[in-house]
Design an enzyme around this catalytic site. Structure first.
Site, mmCIF file in Angstrom:
data_model
loop_
_atom_site.group_PDB
_atom_site.id
_atom_site.type_symbol
_atom_site.label_atom_id
_atom_site.label_comp_id
_atom_site.label_asym_id
_atom_site.label_seq_id
_atom_site.Cartn_x
_atom_site.Cartn_y
_atom_site.Cartn_z
ATOM 1 N N ASP A 282 -7.299 -60.080 6.961
ATOM 2 C CA ASP A 282 -7.062 -61.225 5.879
ATOM 3 C C ASP A 282 -7.667 -60.663 4.729
ATOM 4 O OD1 ASP A 282 -6.443 -63.454 4.967
ATOM 5 O OD2 ASP A 282 -7.671 -64.855 6.337
HETATM 6 C C1 BGC Z 1 -5.716 -66.514 3.789
HETATM 7 C C2 BGC Z 1 -4.556 -65.949 4.712
HETATM 8 C C3 BGC Z 1 -3.438 -65.546 3.621
HETATM 9 C C4 BGC Z 1 -4.287 -64.688 2.549
HETATM 10 C C5 BGC Z 1 -3.213 -64.204 1.266
HETATM 11 C C6 BGC Z 1 -6.458 -65.863 2.838
HETATM 12 O O1 BGC Z 1 -7.338 -66.255 1.898
HETATM 13 O O2 BGC Z 1 -7.024 -66.801 4.814
HETATM 14 O O3 BGC Z 1 -4.173 -66.902 5.301
HETATM 15 O O4 BGC Z 1 -2.474 -64.939 3.916
HETATM 16 O O5 BGC Z 1 -5.501 -65.298 1.899
HETATM 17 O O6 BGC Z 1 -3.113 -65.198 0.486
#
Ligand code: BGC
Length: 783
Positions: A282
């Site tokens: 993530d």
């Molecule tokens: C989130 C993810 C997301 C990623 C990219 C993170 O803050 O937890 O779910 O895909 O950002 O935007």
């Protein structure tokens, strides 16, 4: 020479020189797609390998670009990240973008008059409430088409963490408190999206059930709870849809960051489940880039310069074997090879948004849940003049915030939807609400940082005299209660899970005024998650959970309220009477365990470690309410229809289980309106050695549209795994010998037919090893 010409000329020059270089080098150098991945990896320099496993960074508004967060390429503006390109080996950069309710990219671009809106589909909770895997697959096909036509390679979705606690800020993106429905909905949407030739990233793997301190929280959970609840949905999705990528989560599990956990990413995901794809972190997740490589977390997103340095150094000093890095690199190359960018797909930037809006509307219609309908309040047949109260009747919430939000062209509000269907909406209330909302929004402070949440506009206190006037002038009242939540923050108990004093007063006053005139009150709940209903439900004649239905919300609601479509959604998550009834209430969102301050997001944020102990163990949601006799306000699996269904003729293929049993049941529409029914199969297992919930969902199906008196026979297959629990001591899925009961019903509490069968001796369904073992003893709830 004008500037435009210069730019065009230099692009042509650059392109032809790189083509030259490529054709020259392609004679001598391996090329992705022409040579094997092994040969391409062998031709890469260490620097190239390291840059490939670290993403190209991310532009964060308000933070300096470069430096800590690197600099992403602007291939698709608003996409969350890109990978490194190595033209000399024919490796292009691919693009990944959010998210679960539809593609999330920037809707407008500099010096460009075109727009790049995407369709906002119903949120995850609502998709699960359809219980309709074929429909969810269609949603996936439509989303995947937008991903492809906007030039994106991998959608950062779907998200399937368990609704452990109703305050979870991202529950709206997730599906259910139950892993079986979460797994099957995930598999369906992944198959739909990937049928376009683009990838998905199922997330957040695993046990990411809260937003509070999400990057530093240690989830302490038993192996059994992890296996039975928090991993099962992922296991189903991996085995039945082979998502191109998996996104590890932010949290630690039993002391190890998921992105650094070899147990999770290699032993469980790859060895046990046979996963062949790639894992990414993530965004800014985990801490130790080298440990992430070793664990099998192939790609670090969005990628920051220190990660590059750390991995390169580790290979040079021998603490990271280059063969490990090669494996990570190979998995990324395999993804690139399948991408539409690699295939040079000529995307149109013009997906059929009209067609997709129709899919979004159909999905929203199927996910709406009717909780109460006294005296045939709904459908609204004779009532034509509607008084709509509540801010969100006018300012409908299509979805949640953060990366799960979609940049859509419009949201149809409730009042617009009803208007489109021919109802007459009170003309005096509309400007009052609209002015109030505009004024309140103007007063709100601007967010200081790009992910700071702007609190929703508080409910407008409605004047009693005005309500009484409307009770005379209108045929029926509708109040919409709205809730919004999103990434970075969990929901609050007061004025969020619990309704506010202003909302309560509105419900009471509208109820009293309209009932005094013999007229009805319908309450709609426009929410991504669960709210308290027990304190106010008696004031309403009908209650509809509208969820956050995406951009076509208002039209979908009008379809159901008018009776054009008979509601068929059911809750995939329990609505408890009070927050204190929630089994994890005393263990959410955990406690701080250290005063040491740690830097996060490449130095943009700070925090200290905390810990959340899953003391409720396997007793989450209905598994708890039914086993411990705690009556919820509306149970898991519940939802009404405008017709009635009768269940008959449950037949089991055998009374003795060997390797599988089928259970068939006949569903008849015994009412007067055509409709669909969600049919749920629960199993009660004997509990000789292991503690067991009273029952667990083991199958579900939705009938076709049944006309009055029409029947359909549904058949479920029960395999050994459906009977098994995870026996931690034996490290195995075991179906204990004894009597099992198959219960088929309308909800977890409204069981209509039962049948039992016997398992003659214990069956070890799968022998595993003890992994993700807790480092401390957990005072787990037992029955
Ligand atoms: C989130 C993810 C997301 C990623 C990219 C993170 O803050 O937890 O779910 O895909 O950002 O935007």
């Amino acid at each position: 020479m004008n500037k435009k010409f210069l730019t065009t000329a230099s692009i042509i020059l650059l392109a032809s020189s790189s083509l030259l270089a490529q054709s020259k080098s392609s004679n001598t150098l391996p090329q992705l797609g022409k040579n094997s991945i092994k040969e391409v990896v062998a031709a890469m320099t260490l620097e190239e390998k390291v840059k490939l496993v670290v993403g190209m960074g991310m532009k964060i508004p308000g933070a300096s670009t470069g430096g800590a967060v690197g600099q992403t390429q602007d291939k698709v503006p608003g996409a969350a990240g890109t990978t490194f390109s190595i033209p000399r080996l024919g490796i292009p950069s691919i693009v990944v973008a959010d998210g679960p309710a539809g593609l999330r990219i920037q809707p407008k671009r500099d010096n460009d008059t075109k727009t790049y809106y995407c369709t906002a589909f119903p949120v995850g909770t609502m998709l699960a409430s359809t219980w309709d895997t074929a429909l969810v697959r269609k949603v996936g096909m439509a989303i995947g088409n937008e991903v492809k036509e906007y030039g994106v390679d991998v959608l950062l979705a779907p998200a399937l963490n368990i609704h452990r606690n109703p305050l979870g800020g991202r529950n709206f993106e997730y599906y259910s408190e139950d892993p079986l429905i979460a797994g099957y909905i995930t598999k369906s949407i992944v198959n739909g999206i990937q049928s376009n030739g683009v990838g998905t990233s199922i997330k957040h793997f695993a046990a990411n059930n809260q937003e509070t301190n999400r990057m530093l929280v240690n989830t302490v959970a038993s192996e059994r709870a992890l296996r039975e609840l928090y991993l099962t949905g992922f296991e189903i999705a991996i085995k039945q849809s082979q998502p191109w990528t998996v996104m590890s989560s932010y949290n630690y599990i039993n002391g190890v960051y998921t992105s650094e956990s070899n147990d999770l990413l290699t032993k469980i995901l790859r060895k046990e489940w046979g996963y062949k794809g790639m894992v990414m972190t993530d965004w800014f997740g985990g801490k130790d880039a080298v440990a992430q490589m070793k664990a099998g977390n192939d790609l670090l997103m969005p990628g920051i310069p220190p990660q590059i340095a750390a991995i390169e150094e580790a290979v040079k000093n021998g603490s990271l074997a280059e063969s490990v890095l090669n494996t990570n690199v190979a998995r990324i190359l395999n993804l690139v090879l399948h991408s539409s960018t690699f295939k040079q797909y000529k995307f149109s930037n013009q997906p059929d948004l009209k067609l997709h809006a129709a899919v979004a509307r159909a999905a929203a219609v199927e996910g709406i849940v009717l909780l109460k309908n006294e005296g045939h309040t709904l459908p609204l047949v004779s009532a034509k003049k509607v008084a709509a109260f509540g801010n969100t009747s006018y300012n409908f919430i299509a979805g949640g915030t953060g990366s799960g939000d979609v940049n859509k062209a419009y949201t149809v509000s409730l009042v617009e939807g009803l208007n489109n269907t021919g109802y007459i909406l009170d003309a005096e209330l509309k400007p009052i609400y609209e002015h109030y909302i505009a004024d309140e929004k103007a007063k709100q402070p601007k967010p200081k940082f790009f992910f700071e949440l702007v609190p929703p506009v508080p409910e407008m206190p409605a004047d009693k005299g005005l309500i009484e006037k409307k009770a005379i002038e209108s045929d029926v009242a509708i109040i919409t209660i709205g809730r919004i939540s999103g990434e970075f923050q969990d929901r609050k108990l007061e004025n969020d899970f619990n309704i506010s004093a202003t909302e309560m007063e509105l419900i009471k006053n509208v109820s009293a005024a309209f009932h005094a005139k013999g007229k009805k009150l319908i309450v709609l709940v426009n929410t991504g998650g669960v709210i308290e209903t027990a304190s106010w439900r008696d004031y309403a004649d009908a209650i509809v959970i509208a969820w956050q239905g995406g951009q076509e919300s208002g039209n979908a609601l009008a379809d159901v309220l008018s009776g054009k479509v008979n509601p068929s959604g059911k809750l995939a998550t329990s609505f408890p009477v009070a927050y204190s009834d929630v089994p994890s209430a005393k263990n959410f969102p955990g406690k701080q365990t250290s005063n040491d301050v740690e830097m996060l997001i490449g130095g943009l944020q700070k925090g200290s470690k905390s810990e959340v102990v899953y003391e409720e163990g396997i007793y989450v949601g209905y598994r708890y309410y039914s086993t411990f006799n705690v009556k919820p306000a509306y149970e898991f699996g519940y939802g009404l229809s405008y017709t009635n269904f009768t269940y008959s003729n449950l037949k089991l293929s055998s009374n003795t289980f060997t390797d599988k049993i089928t259970a068939s049941v006949t569903i008849t529409n015994s009412g007067k309106t055509a409709g669909k029914e969600v049919v749920e199969l629960y199993i009660s297992a004997p509990s000789n050695k292991l503690d067991k919930p009273t029952e667990e969902l083991k199958g579900f199906a939705k009938t076709r549209l049944l006309q009055p008196n029409e029947s359909q026979t549904i058949t479920f297959t029960i395999d050994a795994r459906s009977l098994a629990s995870y026996d931690t001591k034996a490290a195995a899925w075991v179906a204990e010998a004894g009597k099992y009961t198959a219960k088929v019903g309308k909800s977890s509490m409204l069981i209509q037919q039962t049948g039992s069968f016997n398992v003659p001796k214990d069956i070890t369904v799968q022998q595993l090893t003890n992994l993700l073992v807790p480092q401390v003893s957990i005072n787990e709830l037992k029955h």
